[in-house]
Design an enzyme around this catalytic site. Structure first.
Site, PDB file in Angstrom:
ATOM      1  N   LYS A   1       0.812  -1.216   0.000  1.00 41.70           N
ATOM      2  CA  LYS A   1       0.000   0.000   0.000  1.00 41.70           C
ATOM      3  C   LYS A   1       0.847   1.269   0.000  1.00 41.70           C
ATOM      4  O   LYS A   1       0.418   2.285  -0.537  1.00 41.70           O
ATOM      5  CB  LYS A   1      -1.023   0.005   1.141  1.00 41.70           C
ATOM      6  CG  LYS A   1      -0.440  -0.021   2.529  1.00 41.70           C
ATOM      7  CD  LYS A   1      -1.563  -0.127   3.533  1.00 41.70           C
ATOM      8  CE  LYS A   1      -1.056  -0.282   4.959  1.00 41.70           C
ATOM      9  NZ  LYS A   1       0.372  -0.278   5.233  1.00 41.70           N
TER      10      LYS A   1
ATOM     11  N   ARG B   1      -4.342   2.604  12.670  1.00 43.32           N
ATOM     12  CA  ARG B   1      -3.947   1.200  12.761  1.00 43.32           C
ATOM     13  C   ARG B   1      -4.601   0.502  13.946  1.00 43.32           C
ATOM     14  O   ARG B   1      -4.308  -0.666  14.190  1.00 43.32           O
ATOM     15  CB  ARG B   1      -2.440   1.134  12.942  1.00 43.32           C
ATOM     16  CG  ARG B   1      -1.682   0.548  11.749  1.00 43.32           C
ATOM     17  CD  ARG B   1      -0.250   0.708  12.088  1.00 43.32           C
ATOM     18  NE  ARG B   1       0.698  -0.113  11.456  1.00 43.32           N
ATOM     19  CZ  ARG B   1       1.536   0.317  10.516  1.00 43.32           C
ATOM     20  NH1 ARG B   1       1.409   1.522  10.017  1.00 43.32           N
ATOM     21  NH2 ARG B   1       2.480  -0.464  10.091  1.00 43.32           N
TER      22      ARG B   1
ATOM     23  N   ARG C   1      12.428  -8.009   1.180  1.00 39.60           N
ATOM     24  CA  ARG C   1      12.641  -6.594   0.832  1.00 39.60           C
ATOM     25  C   ARG C   1      14.087  -6.172   1.043  1.00 39.60           C
ATOM     26  O   ARG C   1      14.699  -6.532   2.058  1.00 39.60           O
ATOM     27  CB  ARG C   1      11.790  -5.711   1.735  1.00 39.60           C
ATOM     28  CG  ARG C   1      10.440  -5.437   1.195  1.00 39.60           C
ATOM     29  CD  ARG C   1       9.765  -4.431   2.110  1.00 39.60           C
ATOM     30  NE  ARG C   1       8.388  -4.249   1.718  1.00 39.60           N
ATOM     31  CZ  ARG C   1       7.507  -3.551   2.413  1.00 39.60           C
ATOM     32  NH1 ARG C   1       7.862  -2.984   3.549  1.00 39.60           N
ATOM     33  NH2 ARG C   1       6.284  -3.417   1.993  1.00 39.60           N
TER      34      ARG C   1
ATOM     35  N   ARG D   1      15.935  -3.784   5.767  1.00 42.60           N
ATOM     36  CA  ARG D   1      15.403  -2.807   6.729  1.00 42.60           C
ATOM     37  C   ARG D   1      15.330  -3.476   8.092  1.00 42.60           C
ATOM     38  O   ARG D   1      15.023  -4.663   8.177  1.00 42.60           O
ATOM     39  CB  ARG D   1      14.001  -2.371   6.269  1.00 42.60           C
ATOM     40  CG  ARG D   1      13.682  -0.927   6.547  1.00 42.60           C
ATOM     41  CD  ARG D   1      12.403  -0.518   5.850  1.00 42.60           C
ATOM     42  NE  ARG D   1      11.220  -0.834   6.646  1.00 42.60           N
ATOM     43  CZ  ARG D   1       9.975  -0.543   6.277  1.00 42.60           C
ATOM     44  NH1 ARG D   1       9.750   0.053   5.131  1.00 42.60           N
ATOM     45  NH2 ARG D   1       8.951  -0.857   7.043  1.00 42.60           N
TER      46      ARG D   1
ATOM     47  N   ARG E   1       5.141  -7.926  13.613  1.00 45.91           N
ATOM     48  CA  ARG E   1       4.332  -6.887  12.951  1.00 45.91           C
ATOM     49  C   ARG E   1       2.988  -7.464  12.501  1.00 45.91           C
ATOM     50  O   ARG E   1       1.959  -6.806  12.599  1.00 45.91           O
ATOM     51  CB  ARG E   1       5.083  -6.298  11.753  1.00 45.91           C
ATOM     52  CG  ARG E   1       6.260  -5.423  12.174  1.00 45.91           C
ATOM     53  CD  ARG E   1       7.167  -5.104  11.011  1.00 45.91           C
ATOM     54  NE  ARG E   1       6.585  -4.189  10.054  1.00 45.91           N
ATOM     55  CZ  ARG E   1       7.022  -4.040   8.798  1.00 45.91           C
ATOM     56  NH1 ARG E   1       8.037  -4.772   8.363  1.00 45.91           N
ATOM     57  NH2 ARG E   1       6.469  -3.177   7.993  1.00 45.91           N
TER      58      ARG E   1
HETATM   59  P1  AMP Z   1       5.084   1.035   8.348  1.00 47.05           P
HETATM   60  O1  AMP Z   1       6.159   1.564   7.491  1.00 47.05           O
HETATM   61  O2  AMP Z   1       3.730   1.648   8.040  1.00 47.05           O
HETATM   62  O3  AMP Z   1       5.026  -0.467   8.381  1.00 47.05           O
HETATM   63  O4  AMP Z   1       5.402   1.504   9.856  1.00 47.05           O
HETATM   64  C1  AMP Z   1       6.625   1.175  10.472  1.00 47.05           C
HETATM   65  C2  AMP Z   1       6.492   1.247  11.988  1.00 47.05           C
HETATM   66  O5  AMP Z   1       6.101   2.572  12.387  1.00 47.05           O
HETATM   67  C3  AMP Z   1       5.418   0.351  12.580  1.00 47.05           C
HETATM   68  O6  AMP Z   1       5.886  -0.985  12.760  1.00 47.05           O
HETATM   69  C4  AMP Z   1       5.160   1.055  13.908  1.00 47.05           C
HETATM   70  O7  AMP Z   1       6.224   0.832  14.829  1.00 47.05           O
HETATM   71  C5  AMP Z   1       5.217   2.523  13.507  1.00 47.05           C
HETATM   72  N1  AMP Z   1       3.899   3.018  13.065  1.00 47.05           N
HETATM   73  C6  AMP Z   1       3.558   3.440  11.811  1.00 47.05           C
HETATM   74  N2  AMP Z   1       2.275   3.830  11.757  1.00 47.05           N
HETATM   75  C7  AMP Z   1       1.767   3.651  13.004  1.00 47.05           C
HETATM   76  C8  AMP Z   1       0.482   3.839  13.597  1.00 47.05           C
HETATM   77  N3  AMP Z   1      -0.561   4.306  12.887  1.00 47.05           N
HETATM   78  N4  AMP Z   1       0.354   3.548  14.914  1.00 47.05           N
HETATM   79  C9  AMP Z   1       1.379   3.084  15.646  1.00 47.05           C
HETATM   80  N5  AMP Z   1       2.602   2.852  15.153  1.00 47.05           N
HETATM   81  C10 AMP Z   1       2.816   3.134  13.844  1.00 47.05           C
END
Ligand code: AMP
Length: 217
Positions: A13, A86, A125, A158, A169
């Protein structure tokens, strides 16, 4: 136009949001990107959230909502929220923050993908440590292993793409984010795209949905 993109990590996404935001002239607002940039800059926010990101845990609802309010809602009127909300409390906070501003969401697109596919996508990735371009060992391999096609930088994993962190996750996703599918579906705002299709097909589907929303405005 105000959109939310929902889906498990690995559904693509973020990539779709970046392209679609460009096509429809919207701001791509990714909370993951905002938090990673904060960690890289060593800011107070970055120091607070670093351990959550490194361990695949969610940052607190209040802090995340505050960041979205200040960095997205206060600054932009047309956006794709990628990675926020989230959790159900985050979705309620978003509703309140929009209402306070006399606004509302125009739609939520759910990129569906099962956990097995998500694990394969996430653990494969690689990202260039110089220019940030993304690759995948199976689905989008570089011409030369470990080397960025664009700038010759080194491709690295990463910190949240190792198997145990990926599983963490996905567990967080299943427990806390999945309930949002019903939340938005009950409000009549949810449209689903099958994210296991090719990136071009997924984008075309999402484009159709966004165009329908634009036409009905
Ligand atoms: P993402 O790149 O969207 O997978 O986000 C990477 C990390 O950022 C996640 O594993 C969380 O630690 C933090 N994170 C991103 N968006 C949120 C959210 N809406 N609420 C809480 N933590 C977030």
């Amino acid at each position: 136009m105000k959109l939310v993109f929902l889906g498990p990590p690995g559904a693509g996404k973020g990539t779709q949001a970046a392209k679609l935001a460009e096509n429809f002239n919207l701001k791509h607002a990714s909370t993951g990107d905002i938090f990673r940039a904060a960690v890289a800059s060593g800011s107070d926010l970055g120091n607070t959230v670093k351990s959550y990101l490194d361990n695949g845990k969610l940052v607190s609802d209040d802090l995340t909502a505050k960041v979205v309010g200040e960095m997205v809602l206060d600054r932009e009127s047309d956006f794709i929220l990628d990675g926020f909300p989230r959790t159900i409390p985050q979705a309620e906070l978003l509703d309140n923050m929009l209402e306070e501003r006399g606004q509302s969401l125009d739609g939520v697109i759910y990129f569906s993908l099962d956990n097995e596919d998500a694990v394969e996508r996430l653990t494969g990735r690689r990202v260039c440590d110089n220019c940030g371009r993304n690759f995948h060992v199976k689905f989008m391999p570089p011409d030369k292993e470990g080397v960025c096609d664009d700038c010759g930088g080194s491709l690295i994993v990463r910190s949240d793409s190792s198997l145990d962190i990926v599983q963490q996750r996905l567990q967080e996703y299943d427990a806390k984010t999945k309930p949002l599918i019903d939340y938005y579906s009950n409000k009549g705002e949810l449209k689903t795209v099958d994210a296991s299709d090719s990136p071009d097909t997924v984008r075309a589907e999402a484009e159709k949905i966004i165009s329908t929303i634009t036409d009905s405005e």
